[in-house]
Design an enzyme around this catalytic site. Structure first.
Site, PDB file in Angstrom:
ATOM      1  N   HIS A 108      95.636  87.195   4.854  1.00 28.06           N
ATOM      2  CA  HIS A 108      94.185  87.131   5.020  1.00 28.06           C
ATOM      3  C   HIS A 108      93.817  86.030   5.997  1.00 28.06           C
ATOM      4  CE1 HIS A 108      95.264  84.409   1.704  1.00 28.06           C
ATOM      5  NE2 HIS A 108      94.266  83.643   2.114  1.00 28.06           N
TER       6      HIS A 108
ATOM      7  N   CYS B 261      90.911  76.640  -2.313  1.00 25.30           N
ATOM      8  CA  CYS B 261      92.073  76.863  -1.460  1.00 25.30           C
ATOM      9  C   CYS B 261      91.617  76.837  -0.014  1.00 25.30           C
ATOM     10  CB  CYS B 261      92.759  78.191  -1.791  1.00 25.30           C
ATOM     11  SG  CYS B 261      91.727  79.649  -1.502  1.00 25.30           S
TER      12      CYS B 261
END
Length: 732
Positions: A65, A238
């Site tokens: 991603h 994150c």
């Protein structure tokens, strides 16, 4: 806005054998629908994200991603591989691959959907249904949440695979209605997430372990009190803020329910974050911080028993984290208010070595010092330009200032700049200490930096004072003191003791040796001439162009500015400053020229970046070349370094001098030998341009070479997406 995933974005027979091939196969589906405007640029962004840390999860899942300017809308593609693809997970290859593409400015609604997928990956029934689903439409509906895993499983006997669609991967056992697949039931992301967002993997459960075996019974309070359950607040985050942030939150919440505690999570993801109610934090018995990026407003949790770990631990072992925070609460271990909320993250990220932390501490000081350098240096340079070389002998403007006289204004500019320059070493030392020990390090750091100036220890003394101050404050903070005295520690005890210790060391112990070393370095620079000066200019040029604004670039720049950060800098110091600025202008100007003379070698996005690079390069902003270096580092960076080295060497050979530490072509009137200086810059720019064009041309002419693929991708995308506008990359 179209749906995030459709049947066209699902491949139930993904034949790729590498993660790069898998990403390309799924990205091509996005490009065919116009969701990706530049396939090569998008894949470069995916590869850059993958290079930071693996994106594989235990349980057979890969989630490559990225956020990219080449994405028109948030999009999700899904592929199922029979053979499995290695995404770096500890338990082996992934058979379920999700490619998540988010635009640089994705809206909150779609990011919320992405976070919902991340939470679904913690559900064994969901992943089992994906392994058994027989048609792309059902798979897309399952991922969107239009059907439940039970409904998808129940529909399988009635839905035969369409022609061209794949059956479930070999080796997978299709589950009965309402029953999870055996492989997924044994190992799921809830059991152990791989280190997709953090460095070193934590110990992960073996594939034969059941999820319940991971969350152990709390050794402290095995019998929670129903009337007053243990209360925990948590934060997860994150680097990308799309997947692991929400997976860790789901895992912690599930473990909290199993342990009988009240656990509320604040997810600091890409869609922003809703702050925890201050009342919840005040009432909490403990705090869990599972993050791989700095926690925003971390000082809210000061004074609480706190467990601070990477985000992977929040996914991997939530039960252990809950048990650990309860143990700390039972022992009365709390986070001291003085040490909370470190904006510079004084200990770095989990798993980082001392060298990485040291670099961050030093860069903290440099980053705060640079604005003083720019403001003070430019003011001093303006003073010299208006009043001539004798402006430094002018009387104080407090005693003599005539509004209508240019000399008075020149003296004013020079004296203001001199005051700003006087802060350089104290600010450098203070914020190095700040990077190590947060706000308590500021006082001894500034004191030590001022002492370095007093004893003529200069730049080297400031570095030493900052490191010593941070170490002293950190040592004091580790001393256990009674609760009643903690309130006066940050405002009385720490500043007093640390300043006294740092002052003693700087004045009595290490100050004189550092001052001697500083004088020796200054004398050596002043004595450079001929070939030695040219070699130094070439070396500084290489450093300026190596990482384009990174640590190596900053070392060269700081070295140059330290030399002119005095009231009367030597001629050699001003030559070094001129060489450094000239070399730093080369990379963006060279890329701008290359996109102008041979535009077909670059994507449309790079050509647009080239237009901006003219201004950035002329302004001495080396970072203007970063988009080009990120897309093709093996050709761009060496080309830039060769041109930068040539410019630095020529600048030194021509004897160009510069008193201003910034400004690019806008301070050419302040440069000594300006015509030759501009020739040096032009020579480096032309050299770098010729090299990068030659390297890209050779690459494009080789059969099957990356350049040919890039051009092919661009032409294919133009045919698919028509004349869709391409977004300009946004700096991360």
């Amino acid at each position: 806005m179209s749906e995030m995933i459709t049947a066209d974005l699902v491949d139930l027979d993904l034949s790729a054998d590498t993660k790069e091939a898998a990403a390309r196969a799924l990205a091509e589906r996005m490009a065919a629908l116009g969701r990706v405007t530049d396939l090569a640029g998008f894949l470069a962004d995916v590869a850059t994200r993958e290079a930071q840390m693996p994106t594989g999860l235990d349980g057979g899942i890969g989630i490559p991603h990225c956020r990219s300017a080449h994405v028109t809308e948030p999009t999700l593609a899904f592929g199922r591989s029979a053979a499995g693809i290695d995404f770096g997970a500890a338990d082996g290859p992934a058979d379920l691959v999700f490619l998540i593409a988010a635009p640089a400015g994705a809206d909150d609604a779609h990011l919320t959907i992405l976070s919902a997928l991340a939470r679904q990956l913690m559900n064994a029934e969901f992943t089992a249904a994906l392994r058994s689903v027989a048609d792309t439409a059902t798979a897309a509906a399952l991922i969107r949440g239009d059907v439940t895993p039970q409904e998808a499983a129940a529909a399988q006997p009635e839905v035969a695979p369409a022609s061209g669609e794949a059956a479930p991967p070999s080796g997978e056992v299709a589950p009965a209605s309402g029953e999870a697949a055996s492989g997924s039931a044994q190992t799921s992301p809830a059991d152990a997430a791989a280190s997709a967002e953090a460095g070193t993997p934590d110990a992960a459960p073996a594939p034969s372990e059941a999820p319940a075996a991971k969350d152990t019974t709390d050794p402290v309070t095995a019998d929670p009190t129903p009337e007053q359950p243990f209360r925990i607040v948590a934060v997860t985050s994150c680097p990308t803020g799309i997947a692991h942030t929400y997976m860790a939150a789901e895992s912690l919440e599930n473990a909290g329910r199993e342990a009988g505690v009240e656990l509320v999570v604040e997810t600091q993801g890409s869609a922003g974050f809703a702050r925890l109610d201050p009342a919840l934090i005040a009432a909490a018995d403990g705090v869990i911080l599972a993050h791989d990026v700095p926690v925003r407003d971390k000082d809210r949790f000061a004074g609480k028993p706190t467990v601070d770990v990477g985000v992977k631990a929040g996914i991997n072992r939530p039960g252990e984290l809950i048990a650990e925070v309860r143990q700390k609460a039972a022992r009365g271990e709390t986070t001291a208010p003085a040490a909370a909320g470190t904006p510079v993250e004084r200990t770095g990220e989990p798993g980082e070595g001392y060298g990485t932390k040291l670099r961050k501490w030093l860069m903290s000081g440099v980053s705060y010092m640079v604005p003083f350098v720019a403001a003070g240096g430019l003011l001093i340079a303006i003073g010299f330009a208006l009043g001539g070389y004798k402006v430094n002998k002018a009387p104080s403007v407090m005693d003599h200032f005539v509004w209508t006289q240019t000399d008075s204004w020149a003296a004013l500019m020079f004296q203001i700049g001199g005051v700003a320059f006087a802060f350089l070493v104290p600010v450098l030392a203070g914020y190095i200490a700040y990077g190590i020990a947060d706000r308590p390090g500021l006082v001894p750091g500034f004191v030590g930096g001022s002492i370095a100036l007093t004893i003529n220890a200069g730049f080297l003394g400031g570095l030493a004072a900052g490191l010593i101050s941070g170490a002293v404050v950190t040592a004091i903070q580790r001393v256990r003191i009674p609760q009643a005295l903690r309130g006066i520690m940050p405002v009385v005890v720490i500043p007093l003791v640390s300043s006294a210790v740092v002052g003693f060391l700087m004045f009595v112990v290490i100050g004189k040796p550092i001052a001697t070393a500083q004088k020796g370095m200054t004398d050596w620079l002043s004595g450079l001439s001929g070939a030695n000066a040219v070699l130094l200019g070439a070396l500084l040029g290489l450093m300026m162009c190596f990482d384009l604004g990174g640590p190596v670039n900053k070392v060269a720049y700081t070295f140059a500015t330290a030399g002119i950060a005095v009231s009367d800098p030597s001629d050699s110091a001003m030559k070094i400053m001129a060489a450094v600025m000239a070399a730093g202008m080369v990379p963006p100007l060279a890329m701008a020229l290359a996109t102008t003379v041979r535009g077909r070698l670059f994507t449309e996005t790079e050509r647009e970046n080239g237009k901006a690079a003219w201004v950035l390069g002329a302004s001495f902003i080396s970072e203007g070349a970063i988009p080009f270096a990120a897309a093709d580092p093996l050709r761009v960076i060496p080309s830039a370094m060769v041109g930068g080295a040539l410019t630095g060497a020529l600048s030194m050979a021509f004897g160009a001098t510069l008193r201003a530490p910034h400004g690019g072509v806008f301070v050419v009137p302040l440069i000594g030998n300006p015509f030759l200086y501009l020739i040096a810059v032009a020579a480096g720019v032309c050299t770098s341009t010729a090299l990068v064009v030659a390297l890209k041309t050779l690459r494009g002419s080789a059969p099957g070479a990356p350049g040919g693929e890039r051009e092919k991708d661009e032409h294919e995308q133009a045919a698919r997406a028509g004349s869709a506008d391409r977004e300009q990359p946004v700096a991360a």
